[in-house]
Write an enzyme that holds these catalytic residues in place. Sequence first.
Site, PDB file in Angstrom:
ATOM      1  N   LYS A 117     -23.514  13.801  -5.511  1.00  0.00           N
ATOM      2  CA  LYS A 117     -23.155  13.444  -6.888  1.00  0.00           C
ATOM      3  C   LYS A 117     -22.578  12.030  -6.943  1.00  0.00           C
ATOM      4  O   LYS A 117     -21.837  11.615  -6.052  1.00  0.00           O
ATOM      5  CB  LYS A 117     -22.147  14.473  -7.410  1.00  0.00           C
ATOM      6  CG  LYS A 117     -21.814  14.380  -8.890  1.00  0.00           C
ATOM      7  CD  LYS A 117     -20.902  15.536  -9.269  1.00  0.00           C
ATOM      8  CE  LYS A 117     -20.500  15.515 -10.736  1.00  0.00           C
ATOM      9  NZ  LYS A 117     -19.618  16.662 -11.085  1.00  0.00           N
ATOM     10  N   SER A 198     -21.063  19.264 -14.993  1.00  0.00           N
ATOM     11  CA  SER A 198     -21.464  17.873 -14.936  1.00  0.00           C
ATOM     12  C   SER A 198     -22.347  17.527 -13.739  1.00  0.00           C
ATOM     13  O   SER A 198     -22.914  16.442 -13.685  1.00  0.00           O
ATOM     14  CB  SER A 198     -20.224  16.974 -14.902  1.00  0.00           C
ATOM     15  OG  SER A 198     -19.472  17.175 -13.699  1.00  0.00           O
ATOM     16  N   THR A 219     -14.339  20.660 -11.735  1.00  0.00           N
ATOM     17  CA  THR A 219     -12.979  20.762 -12.247  1.00  0.00           C
ATOM     18  C   THR A 219     -12.845  22.050 -13.038  1.00  0.00           C
ATOM     19  O   THR A 219     -11.884  22.792 -12.890  1.00  0.00           O
ATOM     20  CB  THR A 219     -12.635  19.546 -13.127  1.00  0.00           C
ATOM     21  OG1 THR A 219     -12.884  18.340 -12.393  1.00  0.00           O
ATOM     22  CG2 THR A 219     -11.187  19.581 -13.574  1.00  0.00           C
ATOM     23  N   GLY A 221     -16.207  24.307 -14.070  1.00  0.00           N
ATOM     24  CA  GLY A 221     -17.591  24.663 -14.382  1.00  0.00           C
ATOM     25  C   GLY A 221     -18.661  23.738 -13.885  1.00  0.00           C
ATOM     26  O   GLY A 221     -19.859  24.052 -14.008  1.00  0.00           O
ATOM     27  N   SER A 222     -18.315  22.605 -13.310  1.00  0.00           N
ATOM     28  CA  SER A 222     -19.315  21.562 -13.072  1.00  0.00           C
ATOM     29  C   SER A 222     -20.224  21.800 -11.875  1.00  0.00           C
ATOM     30  O   SER A 222     -21.217  21.091 -11.704  1.00  0.00           O
ATOM     31  CB  SER A 222     -18.638  20.199 -12.934  1.00  0.00           C
ATOM     32  OG  SER A 222     -18.124  19.785 -14.173  1.00  0.00           O
TER      33      SER A 222
END
Length: 555
Positions: A117, A198, A219, A221-222
């Site tokens: 990422k 994200s 943080t 759900g990402s």
Amino acid sequence: MKFANLQMSVSCLATLALGNINPRFTTCRSGLRASSQQYLSLKDATIDELGAGLDSGQFTSVDLVKAYLDRIGEVNDVLHAVTETNPDALALATELDAERSAGFTRGPLHGIPILIKNNIATDDKLNTTAGSYSLLGARVPRDSAIANKLRSAGAIILGKANLSQWANFRSNNSTNGWSALGGQVYGPYYPNQDPSGSSSGSAVSSTLGLASGTLGSETDGSIISPSSKNNNVGIKPTVGLTSRNLVIPISEHQDTVGPIARTVKDAAIILQAIAGVDPYDNYTSAIPDNGTIPDYVAACQLSALSGARIGVARNAIELLSSSISSAQVTAFEEAISVLEAAGATIVDNTNFTAAAEFLNSTVEMQVLQADFLVNLASYLELLTENPNNVTSLAGVRDFTQSFPAEEYPARDTAVWDDTIFKQGWNNTDPRFWPAYQQNLYYGGEGGLLGAIERNNLDAVILPSDQSPTFAAGVGAPIVTVPLGFSPANMTVVKNSWGLVTDGPNIPFGLSFMGAKFTEAKLIGFAYAFEQRTNIRDQQQPYIVPSTELIDVVGQ
């Protein structure tokens, strides 16, 4: 598709249609490269299978890098999953091939390409930007611990995956998967699919075999949400199991880095490589047994569910019922039957006692905003080159509002505006501690950890679209595994930006949630479920790159 390969490709399709070969492999090659060797389909190949091919000399890491780069090139103009590829990837692959030829391998990731990422810093030619032009050209003093651990394990950092800009911590009116630098990530199961965020680019890249595996960060759900929506396995580790040093932060209390992969075992292999104590991140000092990391790969046992006590938090499901479809409800109930048949004891109504209060509370956002003010400034202070001289959230906000490519005000800075002007206090302020303690209560006694302790549970299960927030505040781990797909006749649902938030064949997942540092248990449960269901293979993406190893070996 190369014209020279067209005739052979057609005959390959005919052979597949007749059911004569496993679709995970291909034996078809063109011209002088014809061979009886079987080559793995990169959309489905596991890390173990790739390692076996490398060990046998069937192909090299250079071949793998070439194939993945070509696959990225085929679909990235449509899906925007990757912001940048590593110009040194082929050189790194050559070095790792030489090590293998000399009889030395570093482990299962030796010579395996991984995408990470674009908020995980690397001290190389790649940028680390969180999708923002404000950090384009910025340099860090060293690799992040995560990147360093990958390299030590022999992995090739193939490039940076696109993401929701600033990990979805900028705007109230933007979209999952959009960043100024990378554009809009789209999911591969329906045109214009919302990829969730994200770690959107990481999830899409994993799904389509643009790399052997990927890394995301979470943080709230990402990792879990994009993994769920893109038919992946995602592991959100306990906060402190993986280092966050030189990862562009939101919150030291909730941020964590973890793998997104196509299988549970692949995700376990990647987690094994990146977990561990880092002197630059004091949260990692909480790892039990003096920092000893369990064998996550060995936890992948078909018998793992036998004797396990699995809770179902019915009130959480009911409170968030609008977030899941009837298809998800049906699939979830069917999953319970699978778990029972595998030897688990299902303990129903192991409710999160403060769930309703938590969902109406603002304390989690208060904690995140307070941390972000301090943690972002600390990251920016470490930069050795900072071309736009952004040293604080206020500076980043000023740049964003004045740089046209950041699409302000069409995509606002409301999260930052509230952080700076509405809340106005950071995590050194006396107001922080009570908010943080309340957040811990919602995930602890009043939430996930309380339910586990009261009911003597090994894990709690929820639909993955509902699970992340109940583990976020307390930093607890989650593993998501494919659970199903929306039906083919599903009505297409779009948001105000035209992204398809639900529609035909869009995936969803099942989450195993646990107490801190119980990743090995959760991995075992997820593996046992995955192996009994093989749900991932039940639906194919609408867009798939065609380049395979067969097209690059020997070139």
